[in-house]
Design an enzyme around this catalytic site. Structure first.
Site, PDB file in Angstrom:
ATOM      1  N   ILE A  77      -5.789  -7.451  -2.497  1.00  0.00           N
ATOM      2  CA  ILE A  77      -5.239  -8.085  -1.040  1.00  0.00           C
ATOM      3  C   ILE A  77      -6.582  -8.701  -0.606  1.00  0.00           C
ATOM      4  CG2 ILE A  77      -3.297  -6.753  -0.474  1.00  0.00           C
ATOM      5  CD1 ILE A  77      -5.366  -4.888   1.987  1.00  0.00           C
ATOM      6  N   GLY A  88       0.714  -0.991   0.202  1.00  0.00           N
ATOM      7  CA  GLY A  88      -0.207   0.231   0.061  1.00  0.00           C
ATOM      8  C   GLY A  88       1.184   1.686   0.182  1.00  0.00           C
ATOM      9  N   ARG A 106      -2.098  -0.012  -6.434  1.00  0.00           N
ATOM     10  CA  ARG A 106      -2.932  -1.121  -7.129  1.00  0.00           C
ATOM     11  C   ARG A 106      -2.389  -1.404  -8.997  1.00  0.00           C
ATOM     12  NH1 ARG A 106      -8.499  -1.449  -3.894  1.00  0.00           N
ATOM     13  NH2 ARG A 106      -7.919   0.004  -2.512  1.00  0.00           N
ATOM     14  N   VAL A 151      -5.411   9.931  12.301  1.00  0.00           N
ATOM     15  CA  VAL A 151      -3.703  10.471  11.447  1.00  0.00           C
ATOM     16  C   VAL A 151      -4.251  11.734  10.965  1.00  0.00           C
ATOM     17  CG1 VAL A 151      -2.023   9.806  10.262  1.00  0.00           C
ATOM     18  CG2 VAL A 151      -3.266   8.556  11.929  1.00  0.00           C
ATOM     19  N   LYS A 193      -0.594   4.291 -10.853  1.00  0.00           N
ATOM     20  CA  LYS A 193      -0.457   4.996  -9.404  1.00  0.00           C
ATOM     21  C   LYS A 193       1.788   4.564  -9.181  1.00  0.00           C
ATOM     22  CE  LYS A 193      -4.777   4.359  -6.980  1.00  0.00           C
ATOM     23  NZ  LYS A 193      -5.272   4.208  -6.104  1.00  0.00           N
ATOM     24  N   LYS A 200     -10.012  -3.459  11.628  1.00  0.00           N
ATOM     25  CA  LYS A 200      -8.105  -3.726  12.303  1.00  0.00           C
ATOM     26  C   LYS A 200      -7.655  -4.725  13.427  1.00  0.00           C
ATOM     27  CE  LYS A 200      -6.143  -0.984  10.304  1.00  0.00           C
ATOM     28  NZ  LYS A 200      -5.040  -1.096   9.665  1.00  0.00           N
ATOM     29  N   GLY A 224      -1.015   4.749  -0.129  1.00  0.00           N
ATOM     30  CA  GLY A 224      -1.351   5.357   0.625  1.00  0.00           C
ATOM     31  C   GLY A 224      -1.107   6.685   1.043  1.00  0.00           C
ATOM     32  N   TYR A 279     -14.917  -1.197  10.049  1.00  0.00           N
ATOM     33  CA  TYR A 279     -13.578  -1.005   9.813  1.00  0.00           C
ATOM     34  C   TYR A 279     -12.955  -1.380  10.876  1.00  0.00           C
ATOM     35  CZ  TYR A 279      -9.399   2.380   9.888  1.00  0.00           C
ATOM     36  OH  TYR A 279      -8.092   2.278   9.799  1.00  0.00           O
TER      37      TYR A 279
HETATM   38  P1  NDP Z   1      -5.571   5.352   2.571  1.00  0.00           P
HETATM   39  O1  NDP Z   1      -6.350   4.906   1.995  1.00  0.00           O
HETATM   40  O2  NDP Z   1      -4.276   6.862   1.802  1.00  0.00           O
HETATM   41  O3  NDP Z   1      -4.081   3.605   2.138  1.00  0.00           O
HETATM   42  C1  NDP Z   1      -4.724   3.133   2.374  1.00  0.00           C
HETATM   43  C2  NDP Z   1      -4.320   1.773   2.088  1.00  0.00           C
HETATM   44  O4  NDP Z   1      -4.246   0.514   1.146  1.00  0.00           O
HETATM   45  C3  NDP Z   1      -4.064   2.904  -0.112  1.00  0.00           C
HETATM   46  O5  NDP Z   1      -2.883   2.217  -0.856  1.00  0.00           O
HETATM   47  C4  NDP Z   1      -5.232   1.989  -0.434  1.00  0.00           C
HETATM   48  O6  NDP Z   1      -4.865   1.510  -1.815  1.00  0.00           O
HETATM   49  C5  NDP Z   1      -4.360   0.157  -0.185  1.00  0.00           C
HETATM   50  N1  NDP Z   1      -5.825  -0.767   0.184  1.00  0.00           N
HETATM   51  C6  NDP Z   1      -7.091  -0.540   0.176  1.00  0.00           C
HETATM   52  N2  NDP Z   1      -7.396  -1.568  -0.543  1.00  0.00           N
HETATM   53  C7  NDP Z   1      -6.937  -2.556  -0.965  1.00  0.00           C
HETATM   54  C8  NDP Z   1      -7.517  -3.440  -1.068  1.00  0.00           C
HETATM   55  N3  NDP Z   1      -8.627  -4.217  -0.998  1.00  0.00           N
HETATM   56  N4  NDP Z   1      -6.449  -4.092  -2.227  1.00  0.00           N
HETATM   57  C9  NDP Z   1      -5.205  -3.653  -2.091  1.00  0.00           C
HETATM   58  N5  NDP Z   1      -4.753  -2.205  -1.905  1.00  0.00           N
HETATM   59  C10 NDP Z   1      -5.587  -1.845  -0.866  1.00  0.00           C
HETATM   60  O7  NDP Z   1      -5.284   5.228   3.948  1.00  0.00           O
HETATM   61  P2  NDP Z   1      -4.198   5.745   5.319  1.00  0.00           P
HETATM   62  O8  NDP Z   1      -2.547   5.628   5.049  1.00  0.00           O
HETATM   63  O9  NDP Z   1      -5.287   6.263   6.594  1.00  0.00           O
HETATM   64  O10 NDP Z   1      -3.460   4.080   5.705  1.00  0.00           O
HETATM   65  C11 NDP Z   1      -3.258   3.165   6.193  1.00  0.00           C
HETATM   66  C12 NDP Z   1      -3.229   2.314   6.929  1.00  0.00           C
HETATM   67  O11 NDP Z   1      -3.135   2.554   8.406  1.00  0.00           O
HETATM   68  C13 NDP Z   1      -3.980   1.380   6.628  1.00  0.00           C
HETATM   69  O12 NDP Z   1      -3.856   0.265   7.101  1.00  0.00           O
HETATM   70  C14 NDP Z   1      -5.888   2.202   7.816  1.00  0.00           C
HETATM   71  O13 NDP Z   1      -6.383   1.142   8.723  1.00  0.00           O
HETATM   72  C15 NDP Z   1      -4.324   2.639   8.802  1.00  0.00           C
HETATM   73  N6  NDP Z   1      -4.447   3.360  10.151  1.00  0.00           N
HETATM   74  C16 NDP Z   1      -5.246   5.079   9.575  1.00  0.00           C
HETATM   75  C17 NDP Z   1      -4.764   5.491  10.242  1.00  0.00           C
HETATM   76  C18 NDP Z   1      -5.293   6.835   9.850  1.00  0.00           C
HETATM   77  O14 NDP Z   1      -5.404   7.966  10.816  1.00  0.00           O
HETATM   78  N7  NDP Z   1      -5.734   7.585   8.692  1.00  0.00           N
HETATM   79  C19 NDP Z   1      -5.586   5.652  11.865  1.00  0.00           C
HETATM   80  C20 NDP Z   1      -4.719   3.920  12.115  1.00  0.00           C
HETATM   81  C21 NDP Z   1      -4.728   3.350  11.283  1.00  0.00           C
HETATM   82  P3  NDP Z   1      -5.711   2.702  -2.901  1.00  0.00           P
HETATM   83  O15 NDP Z   1      -4.833   3.382  -2.599  1.00  0.00           O
HETATM   84  O16 NDP Z   1      -5.736   1.698  -4.179  1.00  0.00           O
HETATM   85  O17 NDP Z   1      -6.866   3.198  -2.824  1.00  0.00           O
END
Ligand code: NDP
Length: 344
Positions: A58, A7, A32, A199, A36, A169, A10, A165
């Site tokens: 995933i 990811g 994905r 965050v 990107k 987690k 993200g 959600y």
């Molecule tokens: P983002 O949505 O920016 O990042 C999520 C990432 O996961 C992206 O790269 C997304 O890809 C990828 N992803 C999601 N679903 C799938 C899938 N089915 N298959 C492949 N890739 C997938 O959010 P964050 O950066 O905020 O989150 C990152 C992590 O941090 C996550 O695990 C989230 O639960 C955790 N988290 C976030 C918090 C926050 O406040 N931001 C707080 C606590 C935990 P794509 O970009 O293509 O969608």
């Protein structure tokens, strides 16, 4: 030796990739789509230390097999950040629970199958959502620590999208600890989890700012664009806050410091609510003066103080660095948005 990060495109992961490259790590990121991947490579100036691979979904347990196999000898550290973080779905199992849990089980299984001898540390990006009890967040006497677990069952967490959600987690993190327990004699790696609260903080690159931001920063985005007439009820948030640059730093430290092995690291610098964010925006942004709701300035923390206590003193001590304040994280989030709109 390389750090493998799922990811990688993200919000949080871009900061992690940035910090890893700054420290001269070789990074293998997954995302994905090729588009990107190309964009991220370009944003990091086609840094030769960054390689991107495509992992489409995933939810499939074998999603990581081919890329982990391809790089099996190079990977020393794995950071699993990919997981769905959004609430606009009604199919909680398919869109939230399955990708979170299968993503975690799948990547660990791929390590076991193809890189059991080379991967030494795995860091799973979990969440405070895996720690807290949603139904008891307002209970003053409740203290949540690194030992606490979200008590929801698979069925009960499906009562609304936020609970689902949070459940995703919890079950994903639980799967990681269980996997390690069951496979401790087969795999070499040690595990740590990073469990952040909400965050905030800037996108890694200004160009990543768009009308709608990632789920957590969208809270700030909506408040930056609120007006005195806006009904604040749907925007009334209450939770813990942490800055994205500190979250990224904790992930990097988790592959560097032995004391962090085997730990759940709760990342929180304190409580906030909507009023606290409005107070920062009203105080620090002259271009927003008179345009934002004012609410009841100075009452935010009073409200926050009525909730459950997050005692993450153990995590703070283990990590050993000072987290950014609410004012700094909100200032940097909002100023990037306003700059993008030419309104700073
Ligand atoms: P983002 O949505 O920016 O990042 C999520 C990432 O996961 C992206 O790269 C997304 O890809 C990828 N992803 C999601 N679903 C799938 C899938 N089915 N298959 C492949 N890739 C997938 O959010 P964050 O950066 O905020 O989150 C990152 C992590 O941090 C996550 O695990 C989230 O639960 C955790 N988290 C976030 C918090 C926050 O406040 N931001 C707080 C606590 C935990 P794509 O970009 O293509 O969608």
């Amino acid at each position: 030796m390389s750090v493998f990060i799922s990811g990688a495109t993200g919000y949080i992961a871009r900061h992690i990739v940035g910090q890893l490259l700054d420290q001269d790590y070789k990074v293998i990121g997954t995302c994905r789509t090729q588009a990107k991947a190309d964009q991220l490579m370009k944003q990091f100036g086609n840094n030769p230390n960054l390689v991107m691979e495509i992992v489409e979904d995933i939810s499939k347990l074998d999603a990581f097999d081919s890329v982990i196999q391809k790089h099996s000898k190079e990977i020393k550290y794995v950071l699993h950040t990919a997981s769905p973080f959004f609430f606009d779905t009604t199919d909680f199992v398919k869109d939230l629970l399955v990708p979170a849990v299968n993503g975690t089980k799948g990547i660990l299984q791929s390590i076991k199958q193809y890189a059991a001898d080379s991967v030494e540390r795995v860091v799973v990006t979990s969440s405070y959502a895996a720690v807290f009890d949603m139904d008891r967040e307002n209970e003053k006497d409740l203290v949540l620590t690194e030992e606490s677990w979200n008590p929801d069952s698979w069925e009960h967490c499906q009562r609304n999208p936020v609970a689902a959600y949070c459940g995703s987690k919890k079950f994903a993190e639980q799967a990681a600890w269980e996997f390690l327990k069951e496979n401790k004699d087969t795999v070499k790696f040690k595990l740590a989890t990073v469990n952040p609260v909400y965050v905030f903080g800037p996108q890694k690159f200004d160009a990543d700012v768009s009308q709608k931001l990632n789920t957590s920063c969208e809270i700030v985005n909506q408040l930056v664009h609120a007006t005195p007439d806006t009904d604040l009820t749907p925007l009334s948030f209450y939770g813990g806050f942490i800055d994205v640059r500190d979250v990224a730093k904790a992930h990097v430290l988790a592959i560097q410091k032995d004391e962090l092995l085997g730990q759940r690291l709760i990342l929180s610098e304190g409580r906030f609510n909507t009023q606290d964010i409005l107070d920062v925006l009203n105080k620090d942004f002259p271009t927003l003066k008179g345009k934002l709701p004012v609410g009841k300035p100075g009452t935010g923390t009073v409200v926050c103080d009525t909730g459950a206590t997050i005692d993450n003193s153990k995590s703070k001590k283990l990590l050993g660095f000072q987290f950014r304040s609410l004012e700094e994280t909100i200032d940097d989030t909002a100023s990037q948005i306003l700059k993008h709109e030419g309104n700073l």
